[in-house]
Design a protein around this motif. Structure first.
Motif, short mmCIF file in Angstrom:
data_model
loop_
_atom_site.label_atom_id
_atom_site.label_comp_id
_atom_site.label_asym_id
_atom_site.label_seq_id
_atom_site.Cartn_x
_atom_site.Cartn_y
_atom_site.Cartn_z
N ARG A 105 14.53 -0.44 -52.13
CA ARG A 105 15.77 0.02 -52.78
C ARG A 105 15.58 1.27 -53.33
NH1 ARG A 105 19.39 -2.82 -57.71
NH2 ARG A 105 17.61 -1.99 -58.98
N LEU A 106 16.36 2.26 -53.13
CA LEU A 106 16.36 3.45 -53.44
C LEU A 106 17.32 3.47 -54.77
CD1 LEU A 106 16.06 5.65 -50.29
CD2 LEU A 106 14.19 4.42 -51.53
N SER A 107 17.01 4.50 -55.59
CA SER A 107 17.84 4.51 -56.93
C SER A 107 18.12 6.17 -57.16
CB SER A 107 17.41 3.94 -58.06
OG SER A 107 16.90 2.63 -58.19
N THR A 149 8.16 5.62 -45.83
CA THR A 149 7.29 5.31 -44.68
C THR A 149 7.39 3.84 -44.13
OG1 THR A 149 6.15 7.38 -45.21
CG2 THR A 149 5.14 6.07 -43.52
N VAL A 150 7.66 3.78 -42.95
CA VAL A 150 7.52 2.33 -42.34
C VAL A 150 6.70 2.29 -41.17
CG1 VAL A 150 9.20 0.48 -41.36
CG2 VAL A 150 10.07 2.35 -42.85
N SER A 151 5.65 1.53 -41.36
CA SER A 151 4.61 1.51 -40.52
C SER A 151 4.90 0.18 -39.48
CB SER A 151 3.29 0.96 -41.31
OG SER A 151 3.35 -0.22 -42.17
N GLY A 162 11.29 5.04 -53.22
CA GLY A 162 10.64 5.18 -51.92
C GLY A 162 9.18 4.70 -51.85
N GLY A 163 8.56 4.64 -50.76
CA GLY A 163 7.43 4.16 -50.75
C GLY A 163 6.96 3.92 -48.99
N VAL A 164 5.69 3.01 -49.05
CA VAL A 164 5.44 2.85 -47.72
C VAL A 164 5.63 1.25 -47.64
CG1 VAL A 164 3.24 2.40 -46.16
CG2 VAL A 164 3.54 4.39 -47.88
#
Length: 124
Positions: A19-21, A121-123, A9-11
């Motif tokens: 890509r999530l694991s 988080t998607v800006s 996850g991240g921004v």
């Protein structure tokens, strides 16, 4: 006891990718369906994508079709969710879940074990 470890996850800006694991260090979900769910602030948790035990059958929410891809290698203890063209409405905590059966179910009650979640988080 199944222990799931989520990461990735991240921004990211709108249009970007993540890509999530979901890893299972104890290799306990080899024969089970696995899915990703998400929960945005103030909303109920919802199904995103699921894969069956062999990786040959997948299911997607309408919001994920064409942008997200769930994958796993048969016998492997990691499931991935590749997310492309992310949009602000994809902002949520994403949870990995292990099913009660080998199928790729879209129903939350069919999942027994849950990870702690990873924030996306998607800006705009």
């Amino acid at each position: 006891q199944v222990r799931l470890v989520e990461s990735g996850g991240g921004v990211v800006q709108a249009g970007g990718s993540l890509r999530l694991s979901c890893a299972d260090p104890r290799r306990t979900f080899t024969n089970n369906g696995v899915a990703w769910f998400r929960q945005a602030p103030g909303k109920e948790r919802e199904f995103v994508a699921g894969v069956n035990w062999r990786g040959g059958d997948t299911a997607y929410a309408d919001s994920a079709k064409g942008r997200f891809t769930i994958s796993r290698e048969y016998g492997a203890n990691v499931v991935y969710l590749q997310m492309n063209n992310l949009q602000p409405e994809d902002t949520a905590v994403y949870y990995c879940a292990v099913g009660r059966s080998a199928a790729a179910s879209t129903t939350q009650s069919n999942y027994r074990y849950w990870g702690q979640g990873t924030q996306v988080t998607v800006s705009s």
